[in-house]
Design an enzyme around this catalytic site. Structure first.
Site, short mmCIF file in Angstrom:
data_model
loop_
_atom_site.label_atom_id
_atom_site.label_comp_id
_atom_site.label_asym_id
_atom_site.label_seq_id
_atom_site.Cartn_x
_atom_site.Cartn_y
_atom_site.Cartn_z
N ASP A 168 -3.24 42.01 -73.88
CA ASP A 168 -1.92 41.38 -73.73
C ASP A 168 -1.87 40.51 -72.47
O ASP A 168 -2.07 41.01 -71.36
CB ASP A 168 -0.88 42.51 -73.64
CG ASP A 168 0.55 42.01 -73.44
OD1 ASP A 168 0.80 40.79 -73.50
OD2 ASP A 168 1.44 42.88 -73.24
N HIS A 223 15.59 48.35 -77.75
CA HIS A 223 15.17 48.99 -76.50
C HIS A 223 15.81 50.37 -76.39
O HIS A 223 16.78 50.59 -75.65
CB HIS A 223 15.52 48.11 -75.31
CG HIS A 223 14.64 48.37 -74.12
ND1 HIS A 223 14.25 49.64 -73.75
CD2 HIS A 223 14.05 47.54 -73.23
CE1 HIS A 223 13.47 49.57 -72.68
NE2 HIS A 223 13.33 48.30 -72.35
N HIS A 252 16.90 45.27 -65.30
CA HIS A 252 15.91 45.02 -66.34
C HIS A 252 14.51 45.12 -65.75
O HIS A 252 14.28 44.72 -64.61
CB HIS A 252 16.09 43.63 -66.96
CG HIS A 252 15.02 43.30 -67.97
ND1 HIS A 252 14.97 43.91 -69.19
CD2 HIS A 252 13.94 42.47 -67.91
CE1 HIS A 252 13.92 43.46 -69.85
NE2 HIS A 252 13.28 42.59 -69.10
N HIS A 282 5.72 44.26 -70.25
CA HIS A 282 4.32 43.82 -70.27
C HIS A 282 3.65 44.01 -68.92
O HIS A 282 4.25 43.76 -67.88
CB HIS A 282 4.25 42.34 -70.65
CG HIS A 282 4.80 42.05 -72.01
ND1 HIS A 282 4.04 42.09 -73.14
CD2 HIS A 282 6.06 41.74 -72.41
CE1 HIS A 282 4.80 41.80 -74.19
NE2 HIS A 282 6.04 41.59 -73.77
#
Lengths: 584, 584
Positions: A227, A266, A396, A400
């Site tokens: 990723d 989420h 937030h 990743h």
């Protein structure tokens, strides 16, 4: 502010952002690949490399295929009016029966969104994934009236799909139940991370299985697909668990209503909102179709812990005192039809924003959405509300792995060859550099954008060719009929509108049977704007008639030229000129 | 990546981002203001408050007007095809003779760009500004064939313009020679910062005159108008001087060509590039019309120190060895026609990007340009070049004071009343909060968006009404004929294209004289897409004829309805349906 904005008007067709047709670098070949080497393993992406979205990677060994992920890409300014962009299935559409399985790493749209379109081509492809991922896939397929052949796996499982020997590993991401897949073939051992990060304090205690990755590293990973999304970002992601106290504090201090927007999948973010509301004596109302559906599925699978009596329906919520409610909605990306945008514009049916409202955007700002999201923040701020977002509070964290965490991954796996996936070129390149800094030889790191074929032969990965991968647009009910011509026309029409000129002629003489009709849309608000062009068109028609021209096509050309020149000289604008000549 | 992009297709007309028509907050009134109180000072903005751009503030005392700045706003997605947006002059257009002066704080487009349009209405308005600012204005006016009445001022000057007693102060910003203006009136003392920051190591040694501001503070500032652009950003701006060593190091290490893009008016940034190139034995070639013009003016005014022989023309530059050149260009915002975008797409006339190239974007990323700028970065990266930008190196600093510096300003000036200017609502609100945290009473901080009238009477600033301020669009050669209707049509056409249906009828009977012509643009790439609608239109025409309908308007309505229904049911798309019925 030094204002030097990008002038969208001068966009040269659709080429902005699109890669050049041909380039000279040998590592980005133009030609088709040779037939696969016997005993070699082939890898190519039909989406997701060179872009963020529509992830789909194909592996080929001994004539058989294994596919990892099948997602959608959401359109940008370059593809106006388009709903979705699919991976390009052309390279495998004649070989669908060779597919032994479609493995899904997690349930985000950019990994599962295109599954129905693939299954329409062959409905019985085995679809492999973890429990929550498959629940989301099943719900999606139901909307498309498809009944997929699902095969559930979980971390620790080692399963054969046809000839493919696959092992699954727990991975932490911004949705529960994500997995990485290791694939053992006679050509070598592959590891595909899917979307991944290394939160060391995950809410569900389900850590990314670094130990498992290290074990694979011992065994020898021949190709590591990693990723790249956050490879440009230094350092580490803050634990998701640290968002909870921030939200709790906001809930505690809010004088009146709280409206919180986040991604509809989420689960852990929503869990923390539920906990914060519960701790401070507020009820929670979930709104938005996808939020309700996904949280329902999460609850069904015991991924969400909902205190008794915490959730209320919207009509009940509207009767509660303002300081006893947290409204959780979608719309965090400024989607104009979502509730939050309507509130910001002051045209929501039942909610009028007031100065004592607290709005929390517990979400990222996806590139391309900046203008829309800031419009929402400005609109809410203008109405007096306090708006909390990732720009002014820690509400937030990303899903990743940034550079620091990627280094951990490379050092655990110690791969022979690396192929960065999931990202634009800037991300892929940054990820490649991290790999080489951990000791992977530069020549063993292959940046292979969509369609570029990587063959793993004798432990060495190399680019050997390219299959064609284009953009596949879904617009309304149809797929594929919207292409470059239509999008080019939309962009031109969107910038300059059009002027239509309609003429009925006698089909024998070419004589105009009435005055030509000129009309503009998207050209000018002035109803008389085209009046000056009318006599020019009439003169041209007379001229052509005098020359004995009766061919409607030539008449249309003449009229277009005259009006085009007039509008350019008079207005310096470039509307599309659309002549229609009817021969009666 | 959890893909939840804003679906532009569902944008409800143009209302996204536009403020609601009416709102309930008393501090945002709808009605016109009362006549000015005798002895009171009136302030209102015709642009720049509630948005970033087209800054223009009007002050009124005893029937006379003073205007500060007159800039343009660059269009966003909401105003496609538009070139520029001007301040709305309507509130003063009947009173142009009352203007005693137009004071310009600095030479950026969002502060001077609309000057020619104002001067077209009254060419002899005295235009006041510092030397470099006026040089830029003169060049701009020349392009518009205007000869402005210029009056040069400099920091320290105290000058009367009509009845207005103005004092000018040095201000540091991202362009040389910026000034703030203090205005003494019987109603009170005003201070307008213009764009400002507090770089304590400015390249030209010209500090923002904090001491002067403090002296004004002693005297008593009744209304302080303060740049809000960076009010949300914590802390302080890194000195511009720290960019130099970073660029110098990049130049030293670059193996081959260097291409650097920055703003065309950032004289000090270019100075540091010149110094770095000179230090490492490279020549510099400036390209781009605005870059050449502005640096020429800067050189004329001794604002740029150019070592002898450093600059070369493009043709000479192309003959130099690759490692002896720095090419300085515009295009840092991803403007599609700029050289840098062409290079990234691989279609630049003379420069083909190679893996040993170093590209430096020594510039900010202006909100709204993200997609275009990242497309350039990705394109260059894909071609193998090393791309350095503010995301991965300290090659840019902002020109606007962030929160830490704004606190210094408030504490120096200790104003009685504050009016945040230059910014969207989120910036204005953040700036207002900073003011109150330094002790300005909350009720003395007025957030007054464009058009909102603030009256300063007896030392107290209060909102008293609103003058109308709309968007004024420049598109090509015309101003003002592009409005909401045209933009709404452009947005609709840009999303869905159009289908035209052309029918010639007998004007007496209403009978169709030929088969109807259907054509689509921006609808589908499929040439047969509309074939199925043809018989439906013919049936409708027969039906109408049988009913004796011969009114072209009613026939057009019928045809539009039939095709609209068909396209919705068949495609779920919303092209504009454009029927034209010609009665012969």
């Amino acid at each position: 502010m030094s204002p030097q904005r990008n002038d969208r008007r001068n966009r040269p067709g659709r080429s902005l952002g699109a890669p050049p047709e041909k380039i000279d670098r040998p590592e980005l070949p133009d030609g088709p690949p040779p037939a696969p080497v016997k005993g070699g393993l082939r890898t190519f992406a039909l989406g997701g490399i060179g872009e963020v979205g529509r992830n789909m990677t194909v592996f080929e060994y001994d004539g058989r295929l294994l596919v990892v992920d099948c997602g959608v890409l959401f359109p940008s300014d370059d593809s106006p009016g388009v709903d979705l962009i699919l991976p390009d299935f052309r390279a495998i559409e004649d070989r669908l029966d060779d597919i032994d399985a479609l493995v899904l790493t997690h349930g985000h749209e950019d990994h599962i969104g295109a599954v129905p379109w693939l299954l329409r081509l062959r409905p019985d492809i085995p679809v492999v994934g973890s429990r929550f991922t498959l629940a989301l896939v099943a719900a999606k397929c139901k909307e498309h009236r498809l009944t997929p052949h699902l095969q559930e796996v979980k971390e620790g499982d080692r399963v054969r799909h046809g000839g493919w020997d696959c092992e699954y590993f727990a991975v932490n991401h911004s949705i529960p139940d994500a997995i990485a897949v290791a694939i053992r073939t006679p050509a070598g051992l592959l590891l595909h991370t899917g979307d991944i990060k290394l939160d060391q304090l995950p809410l569900d205690g389900r850590l990314t299985d670094l130990a498992g990755f290290s074990r694979l590293g011992e065994e020898g990973v021949d190709l590591f697909l990693v990723d790249s999304t956050n490879a440009e970002v230094p350092g580490f992601v803050t634990p998701e668990a640290e968002i909870g106290p921030v939200i709790s504090d906001l809930v505690r201090r809010a004088p009146s209503r709280i409206i919180l927007a986040c991604f509809a999948s989420h689960v852990h973010r929503v869990q923390q909102v539920l906990d914060a509301a519960h701790a401070h004596g507020r009820k929670v109302c979930l709104t938005g179709r996808s939020m309700l559906r996904n949280m329902g599925l999460a609850d069904d699978h015991s991924l969400l812990k909902i205190p008794d009596g915490l959730l209320v329906e919207l009509d009940e919520a509207m009767k509660l005192p303002d300081d006893q409610l947290v409204l959780v909605s979608t719309g965090s990306q400024g989607e104009p039809l979502a509730a939050l945008s309507r509130m910001a514009r002051g045209d929501h049916r039942s909610i009028t924003i007031r100065p004592d409202d607290t709005i929390i955007l517990a979400s990222s700002l996806i590139p391309g959405n900046e203008t829309a999201v800031f419009a929402v923040i400005n609109g809410l701020t203008r109405l007096g509300a306090t708006v909390v977002h990732q720009g002014n509070a820690k509400v937030h964290v990303s899903g990743h792995a940034p550079a620091g965490e990627l280094l951990f991954l490379y050092n655990a796996v110690r791969p022979s060859n690396v192929m960065p996936v999931h990202g634009e070129w800037r991300h892929l390149r940054a990820n490649a550099e991290l790999a080489t800094r951990t000791g992977v030889p530069e020549e063993s790191v292959v940046i292979a954008e969509n369609g570029v074929v990587v063959d793993l032969v004798d432990g060495r990965a190399a680019i050997t060719g390219r299959v064609e991968v284009g953009q596949v647009y879904v617009d309304g009910l149809a797929v594929g009929d919207v292409g470059e011509t239509t999008l080019g026309d939309r962009i031109a029409l969107g910038e300059g509108g059009f002027i239509s000129i309609t003429v009925a002629i006698d089909q024998k003489s070419g004589r105009a049977l009435s005055r030509p009709t000129l009309a503009g849309r998207g050209f000018s608000d002035d109803p008389k704007a085209l009046d000056a062009a009318q006599p020019l068109v009439e003169d041209e028609l007379s001229r052509l008639e005098n020359e004995g021209v009766s061919d409607p096509h030539r008449i249309a050309q003449g009229v277009r030229r005259v009006v085009g020149r007039w509008v350019s000289e008079t207005y310096r604008r470039r509307p599309m000129i659309v002549p229609t000549v009817i021969a009666v």
